[in-house]
Design a protein around this motif. Structure first.
Motif: not given
Length: 299
Positions: A71-81
């Motif tokens: 599985r890939t998440h395409l906006s990781f930095i937005e949620e990886a607080t």
């Protein structure tokens, strides 16, 4: 031809491709000349631990990823607080971006995180670069990865090795006039290749490739490849997850007119980001994953 990945060893090349974080001149030169390099020990163990935890939390929050799945998440930095302060505030990491981009006036380009469970399949050979075209973009890649998009800078935070779904690249495949490995033909879109004696242009996922360089890295190492470099990944044949992540930047002067409105998730991210990092959001487009579907429908 079947390749036994358990027998694959580090490549013996006539040049160095592994460097310390302060060897910035050599890092730039190797990437420019051969299309890839490895920066050893760029991240401390404490930051690697946080990244591992955040990749699992963001990509598979409910633990639903099954055996053999990816599985890939395409906006990781937005949620990886939890990684904002230690990652964006890590000077060696940010200095690497400044050096490779030739400026400290940079903004977020895109980010991603991937989980590949034990038994997951190989990733076929491809280049992330989508070329240059006057045709309207059909998907997010054709928006963000066109033209002189920035190089890839990935962390395999559980290590990269063939048995664990590690990354492999083809040395020197970033050259504009590269015609594919011997015995293979480039696909029509020049984003992959296939055996010359095959019928059809199915993306190749084998590892009997001339010029293949298997990358063996530790969790804190950074893998860099040029925007045209062809790469793939081995299947994960170990008994634990392979985790990887990246946050990429581009020079602010490289403006992108995205054909989507700034997503709500991106707006929330920009509002929540600590003030000292907000400079990196100037020019950030976010990513609208539904644009792929819209583009496919339009095509």
């Amino acid at each position: 031809m079947t390749t036994d990945i358990s027998q694959i060893r580090p490549a013996a090349l006539a040049y160095r491709y592994e460097f310390a974080p302060d060897e910035v001149t050599d890092i730039v030169a190797c990437t420019k000349t051969h299309g890839f390099c490895v920066v050893r020990g760029l991240l401390p163990d404490s930051l690697v631990d946080i990244l591992q935890s955040e990749v699992r939390r963001v990509v598979d929050p409910n633990g639903t990823l099954g055996p053999g799945e990816s599985r890939t998440h395409l906006s990781f930095i937005e949620e990886a607080t939890e990684v904002w302060e230690p990652w964006l505030g890590h000077k060696p990491f940010m200095n690497l971006h400044h050096t490779l981009l030739g400026t400290d006036q940079i903004c977020f380009h895109r980010s991603a995180a991937i989980i590949r469970n034990p038994g997951s399949a190989p990733v076929g050979w491809h280049t992330d670069w989508c070329g240059q075209s006057d045709r309207p973009p059909r998907n997010t890649g054709e928006v963000l990865n066109r033209g002189l998009w920035p190089s890839g800078k990935w962390f395999y935070i559980t290590g990269s090795r063939p048995s664990h779904g590690g990354l492999c690249v083809i040395a020197d495949s970033h050259a504009e006039d590269w015609r594919g490995p011997a015995g293979f033909e480039l696909t029509t879109d020049r984003r992959s290749f296939y055996p010359a004696d095959n019928e059809g242009e199915k993306r190749y996922d084998g590892f009997d490739i001339p010029g293949l360089v298997p990358l063996f890295t530790d969790p804190g190492d950074c893998i860099i490849f040029a925007h045209r470099t062809f790469h793939g990944a081995f299947p994960n044949r170990e008994d634990h997850q392979r985790l990887s992540c990246a946050v990429g930047f581009r020079a602010k002067k490289h403006a992108i007119d995205a054909p989507w409105d700034l997503p709500e998730s991106s707006r929330l991210f920009i509002d929540a980001l600590p003030e000292r990092f907000k400079t990196y959001t100037e020019g950030y487009t976010g990513i609208d994953p539904t644009f792929n579907l819209k583009g496919a429908a339009a095509a």
